[in-house]
Design a protein around this motif. Structure first.
Motif, PDB file in Angstrom:
ATOM      1  N   PRO A   1       8.743  -3.257 -13.339  1.00  0.00           N
ATOM      2  CA  PRO A   1       9.319  -2.194 -14.070  1.00  0.00           C
ATOM      3  C   PRO A   1       8.838  -2.027 -15.172  1.00  0.00           C
ATOM      4  CG  PRO A   1      11.026  -3.660 -12.716  1.00  0.00           C
ATOM      5  CD  PRO A   1       9.455  -4.115 -12.390  1.00  0.00           C
ATOM      6  N   GLY A   2       8.699  -1.077 -15.838  1.00  0.00           N
ATOM      7  CA  GLY A   2       8.299  -0.705 -17.136  1.00  0.00           C
ATOM      8  C   GLY A   2       6.540  -0.768 -17.482  1.00  0.00           C
ATOM      9  N   LYS A   3       5.964  -1.306 -16.465  1.00  0.00           N
ATOM     10  CA  LYS A   3       4.521  -1.498 -16.214  1.00  0.00           C
ATOM     11  C   LYS A   3       3.680  -0.457 -15.517  1.00  0.00           C
ATOM     12  CE  LYS A   3       5.278  -6.322 -17.543  1.00  0.00           C
ATOM     13  NZ  LYS A   3       4.916  -7.991 -17.201  1.00  0.00           N
ATOM     14  N   GLN A   4       2.479  -0.505 -15.964  1.00  0.00           N
ATOM     15  CA  GLN A   4       1.718   0.352 -15.069  1.00  0.00           C
ATOM     16  C   GLN A   4       1.230  -0.220 -13.823  1.00  0.00           C
ATOM     17  OE1 GLN A   4      -1.690   1.644 -17.555  1.00  0.00           O
ATOM     18  NE2 GLN A   4      -2.551  -0.551 -17.276  1.00  0.00           N
ATOM     19  N   ARG A   5       0.879   0.404 -12.890  1.00  0.00           N
ATOM     20  CA  ARG A   5       0.310  -0.312 -11.409  1.00  0.00           C
ATOM     21  C   ARG A   5      -1.009  -0.694 -11.816  1.00  0.00           C
ATOM     22  NH1 ARG A   5       0.790   3.448  -6.126  1.00  0.00           N
ATOM     23  NH2 ARG A   5       2.861   3.308  -6.960  1.00  0.00           N
ATOM     24  N   GLU A   6      -1.116  -1.880 -11.447  1.00  0.00           N
ATOM     25  CA  GLU A   6      -2.497  -2.511 -11.572  1.00  0.00           C
ATOM     26  C   GLU A   6      -2.911  -3.155 -10.183  1.00  0.00           C
ATOM     27  OE1 GLU A   6      -2.099  -6.085 -13.747  1.00  0.00           O
ATOM     28  OE2 GLU A   6      -0.398  -7.219 -12.554  1.00  0.00           O
ATOM     29  N   LEU A   7      -4.420  -3.235 -10.124  1.00  0.00           N
ATOM     30  CA  LEU A   7      -4.986  -3.664  -9.028  1.00  0.00           C
ATOM     31  C   LEU A   7      -4.848  -5.346  -8.907  1.00  0.00           C
ATOM     32  CD1 LEU A   7      -7.215  -3.428  -6.644  1.00  0.00           C
ATOM     33  CD2 LEU A   7      -8.869  -4.006  -8.566  1.00  0.00           C
ATOM     34  N   VAL A   8      -4.396  -5.791  -7.703  1.00  0.00           N
ATOM     35  CA  VAL A   8      -4.476  -6.872  -7.433  1.00  0.00           C
ATOM     36  C   VAL A   8      -5.580  -7.508  -6.686  1.00  0.00           C
ATOM     37  CG1 VAL A   8      -3.253  -8.805  -6.063  1.00  0.00           C
ATOM     38  CG2 VAL A   8      -1.813  -6.919  -7.393  1.00  0.00           C
ATOM     39  N   ALA A   9      -6.059  -6.968  -5.657  1.00  0.00           N
ATOM     40  CA  ALA A   9      -7.195  -7.383  -4.739  1.00  0.00           C
ATOM     41  C   ALA A   9      -7.478  -6.250  -3.889  1.00  0.00           C
ATOM     42  CB  ALA A   9      -6.804  -8.687  -4.179  1.00  0.00           C
ATOM     43  N   ARG A  10      -8.844  -6.162  -3.625  1.00  0.00           N
ATOM     44  CA  ARG A  10      -9.445  -5.068  -2.899  1.00  0.00           C
ATOM     45  C   ARG A  10     -10.744  -5.659  -2.062  1.00  0.00           C
ATOM     46  NH1 ARG A  10     -13.398  -0.769  -3.663  1.00  0.00           N
ATOM     47  NH2 ARG A  10     -12.510   1.122  -2.646  1.00  0.00           N
ATOM     48  N   ILE A  11     -10.557  -5.075  -1.171  1.00  0.00           N
ATOM     49  CA  ILE A  11     -11.769  -5.473   0.011  1.00  0.00           C
ATOM     50  C   ILE A  11     -12.222  -4.348   0.785  1.00  0.00           C
ATOM     51  CG2 ILE A  11     -10.010  -6.171   1.918  1.00  0.00           C
ATOM     52  CD1 ILE A  11     -12.027  -8.373   2.573  1.00  0.00           C
ATOM     53  N   VAL A  12     -13.613  -4.308   0.780  1.00  0.00           N
ATOM     54  CA  VAL A  12     -14.518  -3.309   1.609  1.00  0.00           C
ATOM     55  C   VAL A  12     -14.897  -3.677   2.819  1.00  0.00           C
ATOM     56  CG1 VAL A  12     -15.166  -2.463  -0.857  1.00  0.00           C
ATOM     57  CG2 VAL A  12     -16.678  -4.094   0.739  1.00  0.00           C
ATOM     58  N   ARG A  13     -15.164  -2.577   3.438  1.00  0.00           N
ATOM     59  CA  ARG A  13     -15.537  -2.675   4.928  1.00  0.00           C
ATOM     60  C   ARG A  13     -16.396  -3.821   5.270  1.00  0.00           C
ATOM     61  NH1 ARG A  13     -14.018  -0.011   9.297  1.00  0.00           N
ATOM     62  NH2 ARG A  13     -15.293  -0.323  11.312  1.00  0.00           N
ATOM     63  N   GLY A  14     -17.361  -4.113   4.358  1.00  0.00           N
ATOM     64  CA  GLY A  14     -18.476  -5.193   4.665  1.00  0.00           C
ATOM     65  C   GLY A  14     -17.855  -6.627   4.255  1.00  0.00           C
ATOM     66  N   GLY A  15     -16.756  -6.728   3.448  1.00  0.00           N
ATOM     67  CA  GLY A  15     -16.341  -7.916   3.440  1.00  0.00           C
ATOM     68  C   GLY A  15     -16.115  -8.311   1.851  1.00  0.00           C
ATOM     69  N   SER A  16     -16.766  -7.754   1.095  1.00  0.00           N
ATOM     70  CA  SER A  16     -16.781  -8.313  -0.358  1.00  0.00           C
ATOM     71  C   SER A  16     -15.518  -7.854  -1.008  1.00  0.00           C
ATOM     72  CB  SER A  16     -17.890  -7.364  -1.246  1.00  0.00           C
ATOM     73  OG  SER A  16     -17.941  -6.005  -1.268  1.00  0.00           O
ATOM     74  N   THR A  17     -15.122  -8.425  -1.903  1.00  0.00           N
ATOM     75  CA  THR A  17     -13.717  -8.581  -2.588  1.00  0.00           C
ATOM     76  C   THR A  17     -13.860  -8.552  -4.170  1.00  0.00           C
ATOM     77  OG1 THR A  17     -13.461 -10.784  -2.668  1.00  0.00           O
ATOM     78  CG2 THR A  17     -12.684  -9.820  -0.552  1.00  0.00           C
ATOM     79  N   ASN A  18     -12.671  -7.963  -4.623  1.00  0.00           N
ATOM     80  CA  ASN A  18     -12.615  -8.087  -6.039  1.00  0.00           C
ATOM     81  C   ASN A  18     -11.025  -8.389  -6.251  1.00  0.00           C
ATOM     82  OD1 ASN A  18     -12.643  -5.208  -5.342  1.00  0.00           O
ATOM     83  ND2 ASN A  18     -11.642  -5.108  -7.478  1.00  0.00           N
ATOM     84  N   ILE A  19     -10.669  -9.577  -7.076  1.00  0.00           N
ATOM     85  CA  ILE A  19      -9.423 -10.091  -7.329  1.00  0.00           C
ATOM     86  C   ILE A  19      -9.087 -10.173  -8.714  1.00  0.00           C
ATOM     87  CG2 ILE A  19      -7.868 -11.728  -6.823  1.00  0.00           C
ATOM     88  CD1 ILE A  19      -9.506 -12.511  -4.524  1.00  0.00           C
ATOM     89  N   THR A  20      -7.876  -9.458  -8.964  1.00  0.00           N
ATOM     90  CA  THR A  20      -7.912  -9.609 -10.580  1.00  0.00           C
ATOM     91  C   THR A  20      -7.596 -11.134 -11.081  1.00  0.00           C
ATOM     92  OG1 THR A  20      -6.214  -8.649 -12.193  1.00  0.00           O
ATOM     93  CG2 THR A  20      -5.235  -9.663 -10.515  1.00  0.00           C
ATOM     94  N   GLU A  21      -7.995 -11.406 -12.223  1.00  0.00           N
ATOM     95  CA  GLU A  21      -8.074 -12.686 -12.747  1.00  0.00           C
ATOM     96  C   GLU A  21      -6.533 -13.416 -12.771  1.00  0.00           C
ATOM     97  OE1 GLU A  21     -10.753 -14.543 -13.711  1.00  0.00           O
ATOM     98  OE2 GLU A  21     -12.267 -13.273 -13.260  1.00  0.00           O
ATOM     99  N   SER A  22      -5.660 -12.820 -13.151  1.00  0.00           N
ATOM    100  CA  SER A  22      -4.300 -13.233 -12.883  1.00  0.00           C
ATOM    101  C   SER A  22      -3.716 -14.074 -11.752  1.00  0.00           C
ATOM    102  CB  SER A  22      -3.231 -12.244 -13.576  1.00  0.00           C
ATOM    103  OG  SER A  22      -3.097 -11.415 -12.759  1.00  0.00           O
ATOM    104  N   VAL A  23      -4.577 -13.683 -10.532  1.00  0.00           N
ATOM    105  CA  VAL A  23      -4.072 -14.341  -9.272  1.00  0.00           C
ATOM    106  C   VAL A  23      -5.086 -14.966  -8.752  1.00  0.00           C
ATOM    107  CG1 VAL A  23      -2.309 -12.411  -9.105  1.00  0.00           C
ATOM    108  CG2 VAL A  23      -4.613 -12.206  -8.053  1.00  0.00           C
ATOM    109  N   LYS A  24      -6.387 -14.963  -9.292  1.00  0.00           N
ATOM    110  CA  LYS A  24      -7.395 -15.575  -8.822  1.00  0.00           C
ATOM    111  C   LYS A  24      -7.262 -16.985  -8.649  1.00  0.00           C
ATOM    112  CE  LYS A  24     -11.363 -13.841  -9.722  1.00  0.00           C
ATOM    113  NZ  LYS A  24     -12.757 -13.229 -10.459  1.00  0.00           N
ATOM    114  N   GLY A  25      -7.612 -17.583  -7.428  1.00  0.00           N
ATOM    115  CA  GLY A  25      -7.154 -18.980  -7.156  1.00  0.00           C
ATOM    116  C   GLY A  25      -5.922 -18.906  -6.499  1.00  0.00           C
ATOM    117  N   ARG A  26      -5.131 -18.252  -6.281  1.00  0.00           N
ATOM    118  CA  ARG A  26      -3.714 -18.322  -5.875  1.00  0.00           C
ATOM    119  C   ARG A  26      -3.632 -17.280  -4.610  1.00  0.00           C
ATOM    120  NH1 ARG A  26       0.611 -16.657  -8.708  1.00  0.00           N
ATOM    121  NH2 ARG A  26      -0.480 -15.477  -9.949  1.00  0.00           N
ATOM    122  N   PHE A  27      -4.276 -16.035  -4.744  1.00  0.00           N
ATOM    123  CA  PHE A  27      -3.909 -15.018  -3.852  1.00  0.00           C
ATOM    124  C   PHE A  27      -5.395 -15.075  -3.109  1.00  0.00           C
ATOM    125  CE2 PHE A  27      -0.798 -12.195  -6.112  1.00  0.00           C
ATOM    126  CZ  PHE A  27       0.171 -13.316  -6.187  1.00  0.00           C
TER     127      PHE A  27
END
Length: 119
Positions: A41-67
């Motif tokens: 609430p009151g914040k903009q939508r942000e990326l948490v994690a994304r994965i492409v078909r080939g398997g590579s991922t990108n994860i936001t720093e705030s959740v890296k290591g936990r998610f």
């Protein structure tokens, strides 16, 4: 043409875990990528994690290591394993899908699933 449905949200205490899942269905041709975004609430939508078909991922720093994000391409499903949850993780989590068909990529969103972390 493509439906996106999330599940697995809930209310947990800090330090606990949740596993979110998202499945795309309908007129599926090729899913290039799937990902998770969140909006508090009151914040903009942000990326948490994304994965492409080939398997590579990108994860936001705030959740890296936990998610951890994973996917089953054959089932058009993506998962988000969330461990060591914090109150700051409270948000609506949305699944996002990049769908390719007829040389064009179209973006689809799910309706979201609520994650609440509190004592």
């Amino acid at each position: 043409q493509v439906q996106v449905v999330e599940s697995g949200g809930g209310w947990v205490q800090p330090g606990e875990s949740l596993n979110l899942s998202c499945t795309a269905s309908g007129a599926i041709f090729v899913i290039e990528a799937m990902g998770w975004y969140r909006q508090a609430p009151g914040k903009q939508r942000e990326l948490v994690a994304r994965i492409v078909r080939g398997g590579s991922t990108n994860i936001t720093e705030s959740v890296k290591g936990r998610f951890t994000i994973s996917r089953d391409n054959a089932k058009n499903t993506v998962y988000l394993q969330m461990n060591s949850l914090k109150s700051e993780d409270t948000a609506i989590y949305y699944c996002n899908v990049d769908h390719w068909r007829w040389g064009r990529t179209t973006n689809y969103w799910g309706q979201g699933t609520q994650v609440t972390v509190s004592s």
